[in-house]
Design a protein around this motif. Structure first.
Motif, PDB file in Angstrom:
ATOM      1  N   ASP A  63       0.845  -1.199   0.000  1.00  0.00           N
ATOM      2  CA  ASP A  63       0.000   0.000   0.000  1.00  0.00           C
ATOM      3  C   ASP A  63       0.880   1.249   0.000  1.00  0.00           C
ATOM      4  O   ASP A  63       0.602   2.227  -0.721  1.00  0.00           O
ATOM      5  N   ARG A  64       1.945   1.217   0.771  1.00  0.00           N
ATOM      6  CA  ARG A  64       2.840   2.371   0.853  1.00  0.00           C
ATOM      7  C   ARG A  64       3.662   2.538  -0.429  1.00  0.00           C
ATOM      8  O   ARG A  64       3.893   3.674  -0.876  1.00  0.00           O
ATOM      9  N   LEU A  65       4.093   1.429  -1.013  1.00  0.00           N
ATOM     10  CA  LEU A  65       4.826   1.508  -2.284  1.00  0.00           C
ATOM     11  C   LEU A  65       3.980   2.158  -3.373  1.00  0.00           C
ATOM     12  O   LEU A  65       4.462   2.997  -4.142  1.00  0.00           O
ATOM     13  N   ARG A  66       2.707   1.770  -3.425  1.00  0.00           N
ATOM     14  CA  ARG A  66       1.809   2.375  -4.422  1.00  0.00           C
ATOM     15  C   ARG A  66       1.574   3.852  -4.124  1.00  0.00           C
ATOM     16  O   ARG A  66       1.556   4.688  -5.029  1.00  0.00           O
ATOM     17  N   ALA A  67       1.420   4.191  -2.856  1.00  0.00           N
ATOM     18  CA  ALA A  67       1.207   5.589  -2.479  1.00  0.00           C
ATOM     19  C   ALA A  67       2.414   6.450  -2.833  1.00  0.00           C
ATOM     20  O   ALA A  67       2.269   7.637  -3.150  1.00  0.00           O
ATOM     21  N   GLU A  68       3.596   5.858  -2.807  1.00  0.00           N
ATOM     22  CA  GLU A  68       4.830   6.575  -3.147  1.00  0.00           C
ATOM     23  C   GLU A  68       5.114   6.550  -4.646  1.00  0.00           C
ATOM     24  O   GLU A  68       6.106   7.135  -5.095  1.00  0.00           O
ATOM     25  N   GLY A  69       4.281   5.847  -5.409  1.00  0.00           N
ATOM     26  CA  GLY A  69       4.451   5.801  -6.858  1.00  0.00           C
ATOM     27  C   GLY A  69       5.547   4.872  -7.340  1.00  0.00           C
ATOM     28  O   GLY A  69       5.948   4.931  -8.508  1.00  0.00           O
ATOM     29  N   LEU A  70       6.020   3.987  -6.465  1.00  0.00           N
ATOM     30  CA  LEU A  70       7.105   3.084  -6.834  1.00  0.00           C
ATOM     31  C   LEU A  70       6.601   1.748  -7.370  1.00  0.00           C
ATOM     32  O   LEU A  70       7.382   0.958  -7.899  1.00  0.00           O
ATOM     33  N   TYR A  71       5.308   1.502  -7.221  1.00  0.00           N
ATOM     34  CA  TYR A  71       4.737   0.220  -7.654  1.00  0.00           C
ATOM     35  C   TYR A  71       3.280   0.475  -8.016  1.00  0.00           C
ATOM     36  O   TYR A  71       2.554   1.107  -7.256  1.00  0.00           O
ATOM     37  N   THR A  72       2.873   0.008  -9.193  1.00  0.00           N
ATOM     38  CA  THR A  72       1.518   0.315  -9.661  1.00  0.00           C
ATOM     39  C   THR A  72       0.622  -0.905  -9.781  1.00  0.00           C
ATOM     40  O   THR A  72      -0.594  -0.770  -9.920  1.00  0.00           O
ATOM     41  N   ASP A  73       1.206  -2.103  -9.731  1.00  0.00           N
ATOM     42  CA  ASP A  73       0.410  -3.317  -9.888  1.00  0.00           C
ATOM     43  C   ASP A  73      -0.286  -3.693  -8.585  1.00  0.00           C
ATOM     44  O   ASP A  73      -0.053  -3.088  -7.536  1.00  0.00           O
ATOM     45  N   GLU A  74      -1.125  -4.726  -8.656  1.00  0.00           N
ATOM     46  CA  GLU A  74      -1.730  -5.279  -7.441  1.00  0.00           C
ATOM     47  C   GLU A  74      -0.660  -5.941  -6.583  1.00  0.00           C
ATOM     48  O   GLU A  74       0.405  -6.336  -7.083  1.00  0.00           O
ATOM     49  N   THR A  75      -0.950  -6.088  -5.327  1.00  0.00           N
ATOM     50  CA  THR A  75      -0.011  -6.764  -4.418  1.00  0.00           C
ATOM     51  C   THR A  75       0.227  -8.195  -4.883  1.00  0.00           C
ATOM     52  O   THR A  75      -0.733  -8.937  -5.100  1.00  0.00           O
ATOM     53  N   PRO A  76       1.496  -8.609  -5.041  1.00  0.00           N
ATOM     54  CA  PRO A  76       1.773  -9.989  -5.443  1.00  0.00           C
ATOM     55  C   PRO A  76       1.223 -10.972  -4.405  1.00  0.00           C
ATOM     56  O   PRO A  76       1.104 -10.634  -3.215  1.00  0.00           O
TER      57      PRO A  76
END
Length: 227
Positions: free
Chosen positions: A31-44
Motif C-alpha cells: 500500500d505504501r509503495l503504491r502511495a509513493e508511486g514506486l509500484y503500480t500493480d496489485e499486491t503480489p
C-alpha cells in the motif's frame, strides 16, 4: 546423534510463526509503495514471500516482484522492516507452541543456544526481544548483521567465534540443511511450518513435527564422545 555442546536455530518457520507478523506487514508495505508511486500493480500473492523465507532479502524481492525497479525493491526492504517493527510493538505475532518451555529445558541441561538467521539484524533481535526469548541465547547471528552471503558462512563464523566443537542445526529450509551439512553438524528438520516443499528437508538426520520434540531428542541422544 551425539549430545551437542550447542544448538543453532533458524528464526522464521522454526522458532517464530512468521506469517502472524509478515502477512499484515506485507500488505501494508505494498500500500505504501503504491502511495509513493514506486509500484503500480496489485499486491503480489503473499505465497510468494512465504515460499521465499530462508532466502537472503535481495533474492526474496527478485522473486516477489521480478518486474519492479531496483529502487522499488530497496524501498520494499526498508518498508517491510518498518512495518514488522510496528507489528511487533502492537502485538499479535506468535512463537510456535512450547518454544519458551523447550528453550528453558535445553538451557537447564547446559546447552548453549544460538540463532542463525538470513534476516536483517533489527528484525531478528526485535522478534527475540518482543517475545521474551533473547536471554535464552548466547548470541543472535544474522546475515544482515554479519554481511554474509550464505547461512553456511554465517554458521561457520558462529562456530569459530564461540569455539563450538559439536552442535545441532535446527531449521525448516534448504539453507539450514546446507549450513548444517557443510559445517559437519547434526541436522534437525522442522516439518511443522509448511513454508517450503518437503524436499527442502532432505538431508536432515531427524525430522520433528513439533518444536517440543527437541527436548526429548536431546535427552535421549547418545552421550558426547570423550575429548
Amino acid at each position: 546423534m551425539k549430545k551437542p555442546e550447542a544448538i543453532i536455530f533458524d528464526m522464521d518457520g522454526t522458532l517464530f510463526k512468521t506469517e502472524t507478523l509478515l502477512v499484515p506487514a506485507y500488505h501494508r508495505l505494498f500500500d505504501r509503495l503504491r502511495a509513493e508511486g514506486l509500484y503500480t500493480d496489485e499486491t503480489p500473492p503473499v505465497e510468494r514471500i512465504l515460499g521465499s523465507l530462508g532466502m537472503l532479502l535481495e533474492e526474496i524481492w527478485k522473486r516477489v516482484m521480478p518486474d519492479a525497479s531496483e529502487e522499488a525493491r530497496r524501498r520494499a526492504d526498508e518498508l517491510l522492516l518498518e512495518e514488522e517493527e510496528r507489528g511487533l510493538k502492537s502485538g499479535g505475532s506468535e512463537l510456535y507452541p512450547n518454544v519458551v518451555e523447550t528453550l528453558q529445558a535445553l538451557r537447564a541441561h547446559g546447552v548453549k543456544l544460538f540463532v542463525a538467521s538470513n534476516g536483517p539484524a533489527p528484525y531478528v533481535e526485535g522478534v527475540a526481544r518482543a517475545h521474551g526469548i533473547a536471554d535464552y541465547f548466547e548470541e543472535l547471528y544474522s546475515a544482515g548483521g554479519r554481511k554474509t552471503a550464505s547461512k553456511v558462512d554465517l554458521v561457520r563464523i558462529l562456530l569459530d567465534e564461540h569455539q563450538i566443537k559439536s552442535a545441532w542445526m535446527v531449521g525448516d529450509r534448504s539453507s539450514d540443511i546446507e549450513a548444517g551439512a557443510e559445517n559437519g553438524l547434526g541436522i534437525i528438520g522442522c516439518a511443522y511450518a509448511g513454508f517450503g516443499a518437503n524436499e527442502e528437508l532432505e538431508g536432515s538426520h531427524v525430522l520433528i513435527q513439533h518444536f517440543e520434540e527437541l527436548a526429548q531428542l536431546y535427552e535421549t541422544s547418545e552421550e558426547k564422545q570423550a575429548g
